[in-house]
Design an enzyme around this catalytic site. Structure first.
Site, PDB file in Angstrom:
ATOM      1  N   HIS A 179      -1.956   7.325   7.558  1.00 33.55           N
ATOM      2  CA  HIS A 179      -0.981   8.193   6.885  1.00 33.55           C
ATOM      3  C   HIS A 179      -1.644   9.492   6.435  1.00 33.55           C
ATOM      4  O   HIS A 179      -1.093  10.576   6.612  1.00 33.55           O
ATOM      5  CB  HIS A 179      -0.402   7.511   5.636  1.00 33.55           C
ATOM      6  CG  HIS A 179       0.749   6.588   5.899  1.00 33.55           C
ATOM      7  ND1 HIS A 179       1.918   6.996   6.499  1.00 33.55           N
ATOM      8  CD2 HIS A 179       0.925   5.275   5.619  1.00 33.55           C
ATOM      9  CE1 HIS A 179       2.763   5.961   6.573  1.00 33.55           C
ATOM     10  NE2 HIS A 179       2.177   4.898   6.047  1.00 33.55           N
ATOM     11  N   GLN A 231       3.001   9.806   1.661  1.00 30.45           N
ATOM     12  CA  GLN A 231       4.355   9.245   1.613  1.00 30.45           C
ATOM     13  C   GLN A 231       5.158   9.731   0.419  1.00 30.45           C
ATOM     14  O   GLN A 231       6.376   9.562   0.377  1.00 30.45           O
ATOM     15  CB  GLN A 231       4.285   7.709   1.603  1.00 30.45           C
ATOM     16  CG  GLN A 231       3.734   7.160   2.917  1.00 30.45           C
ATOM     17  CD  GLN A 231       3.516   5.663   2.850  1.00 30.45           C
ATOM     18  OE1 GLN A 231       2.524   5.207   2.315  1.00 30.45           O
ATOM     19  NE2 GLN A 231       4.454   4.905   3.375  1.00 30.45           N
ATOM     20  N   CYS A 267       6.195  -0.471   7.737  1.00 34.91           N
ATOM     21  CA  CYS A 267       5.851   0.729   6.978  1.00 34.91           C
ATOM     22  C   CYS A 267       7.050   1.191   6.175  1.00 34.91           C
ATOM     23  O   CYS A 267       8.157   1.263   6.702  1.00 34.91           O
ATOM     24  CB  CYS A 267       5.394   1.839   7.929  1.00 34.91           C
ATOM     25  SG  CYS A 267       4.913   3.336   7.061  1.00 34.91           S
ATOM     26  N   LEU A 268       6.824   1.522   4.922  1.00 33.06           N
ATOM     27  CA  LEU A 268       7.898   2.009   4.058  1.00 33.06           C
ATOM     28  C   LEU A 268       8.517   3.286   4.621  1.00 33.06           C
ATOM     29  O   LEU A 268       9.679   3.571   4.364  1.00 33.06           O
ATOM     30  CB  LEU A 268       7.342   2.291   2.652  1.00 33.06           C
ATOM     31  CG  LEU A 268       6.794   1.076   1.891  1.00 33.06           C
ATOM     32  CD1 LEU A 268       6.084   1.527   0.630  1.00 33.06           C
ATOM     33  CD2 LEU A 268       7.905   0.092   1.576  1.00 33.06           C
ATOM     34  N   HIS A 311      -4.121   1.346   7.905  1.00 32.58           N
ATOM     35  CA  HIS A 311      -2.735   1.847   7.968  1.00 32.58           C
ATOM     36  C   HIS A 311      -2.574   3.057   7.034  1.00 32.58           C
ATOM     37  O   HIS A 311      -1.982   4.075   7.407  1.00 32.58           O
ATOM     38  CB  HIS A 311      -1.800   0.691   7.581  1.00 32.58           C
ATOM     39  CG  HIS A 311      -0.345   1.040   7.477  1.00 32.58           C
ATOM     40  ND1 HIS A 311       0.603   0.555   8.348  1.00 32.58           N
ATOM     41  CD2 HIS A 311       0.335   1.801   6.571  1.00 32.58           C
ATOM     42  CE1 HIS A 311       1.798   1.014   7.991  1.00 32.58           C
ATOM     43  NE2 HIS A 311       1.666   1.776   6.913  1.00 32.58           N
ATOM     44  N   GLU A 312      -3.130   2.952   5.826  1.00 32.24           N
ATOM     45  CA  GLU A 312      -2.988   4.034   4.842  1.00 32.24           C
ATOM     46  C   GLU A 312      -3.816   5.268   5.222  1.00 32.24           C
ATOM     47  O   GLU A 312      -3.367   6.395   5.041  1.00 32.24           O
ATOM     48  CB  GLU A 312      -3.379   3.558   3.437  1.00 32.24           C
ATOM     49  CG  GLU A 312      -2.627   2.346   2.901  1.00 32.24           C
ATOM     50  CD  GLU A 312      -1.110   2.440   3.013  1.00 32.24           C
ATOM     51  OE1 GLU A 312      -0.576   3.555   3.152  1.00 32.24           O
ATOM     52  OE2 GLU A 312      -0.464   1.383   2.975  1.00 32.24           O
ATOM     53  N   GLY A 328       0.834  -1.197   0.000  1.00 34.98           N
ATOM     54  CA  GLY A 328       0.000   0.000   0.000  1.00 34.98           C
ATOM     55  C   GLY A 328       0.865   1.241   0.000  1.00 34.98           C
ATOM     56  O   GLY A 328       2.047   1.187   0.360  1.00 34.98           O
TER      57      GLY A 328
HETATM   58  O1  GNR Z   1       4.145  -2.759   2.529  1.00 34.47           O
HETATM   59  C1  GNR Z   1       3.530  -2.618   3.571  1.00 34.47           C
HETATM   60  N1  GNR Z   1       3.200  -3.692   4.299  1.00 34.47           N
HETATM   61  C2  GNR Z   1       2.341  -3.655   5.388  1.00 34.47           C
HETATM   62  C3  GNR Z   1       2.289  -4.767   6.222  1.00 34.47           C
HETATM   63  C4  GNR Z   1       1.442  -4.784   7.295  1.00 34.47           C
HETATM   64  C5  GNR Z   1       0.623  -3.712   7.540  1.00 34.47           C
HETATM   65  C6  GNR Z   1       0.668  -2.597   6.740  1.00 34.47           C
HETATM   66  C7  GNR Z   1       1.517  -2.563   5.658  1.00 34.47           C
HETATM   67  S1  GNR Z   1       1.553  -1.190   4.629  1.00 34.47           S
HETATM   68  C8  GNR Z   1       3.174  -1.263   4.049  1.00 34.47           C
HETATM   69  C9  GNR Z   1       3.410  -0.194   3.012  1.00 34.47           C
HETATM   70  C10 GNR Z   1       3.259   1.150   3.663  1.00 34.47           C
HETATM   71  O2  GNR Z   1       4.010   1.589   4.488  1.00 34.47           O
HETATM   72  N2  GNR Z   1       2.192   1.829   3.358  1.00 34.47           N
HETATM   73  O3  GNR Z   1       1.931   2.990   3.977  1.00 34.47           O
HETATM   74 NI    NI Z   2       3.006   2.953   5.833  1.00 35.58          NI
END
Ligand code: GNR
Ligand code: NI
Length: 155
Positions: free
Chosen positions: A125, A38, A79-80, A121-122, A33
């Protein structure tokens, strides 16, 4: 990273390009995601692909989450934007998501499994939130509640 994204109001070609760029960036980073936040674009745009082979890109514009019940689900998140850090996060398991597609069409879906985790999660952000704050605040809450309980039992 802390800036709150504003809603997308114009669904034009520039938006399509941005979504395509974000999708490419997500795949290049091997992420499931990516939120516009980001890539330093403060508009409510999320791309996700939770498929095994990166064949099912999904776009969520102006996403809104409705929590359907109190059931929580734990998942080991990464998270990236917080490289090298993984932590278990507890989030609602049953949610409904209403969003718009790249042409502005509104849709609603009830995601399950990894998609439900990822969309939350997104959306965090987009609200300037990172999963690390989330856990530390949850840990704080958990510790505080524990202390309060101990305190009550002593009284
Ligand atoms: O690549 C991603 N893997 C992930 C694994 C578990 C819960 C959330 C994520 S999102 C993350 C990519 C990312 O940081 N998106 O904002
Ligand atoms: Ni993330």
């Amino acid at each position: 990273m802390r800036t709150k994204a504003t809603p997308v109001v114009v669904f034009d070609e520039a938006l399509q390009h941005l979504v395509a760029d974000m999708t490419a960036t997500m795949y290049e980073a091997n992420g499931i995601g990516l939120a516009a936040t980001q890539v330093n674009v403060h508009q409510q745009i999320v791309v996700i692909d939770v498929s095994d082979n990166g064949s099912m890109p999904q776009v969520f514009i102006n996403p809104a989450i409705k929590v359907l019940d109190e059931v929580l689900h734990e998942y080991e998140e990464g998270c990236l934007s917080v490289p090298g850090f993984h932590e278990t996060v507890e989030r609602p398991e049953h949610i409904e998501i209403t969003a718009q597609d790249v042409s502005g069409e509104t849709f609603t879906l009830i995601p399950d499994g990894l998609l439900a985790v990822c969309i939350q999660h997104e959306v965090d952000h987009l609200n300037g939130k990172l999963f690390v704050d989330y856990i530390s605040s949850m840990k704080r809450t958990r510790i505080r509640k524990k202390l309060e309980k101990q305190h009550r039992q002593k009284a």
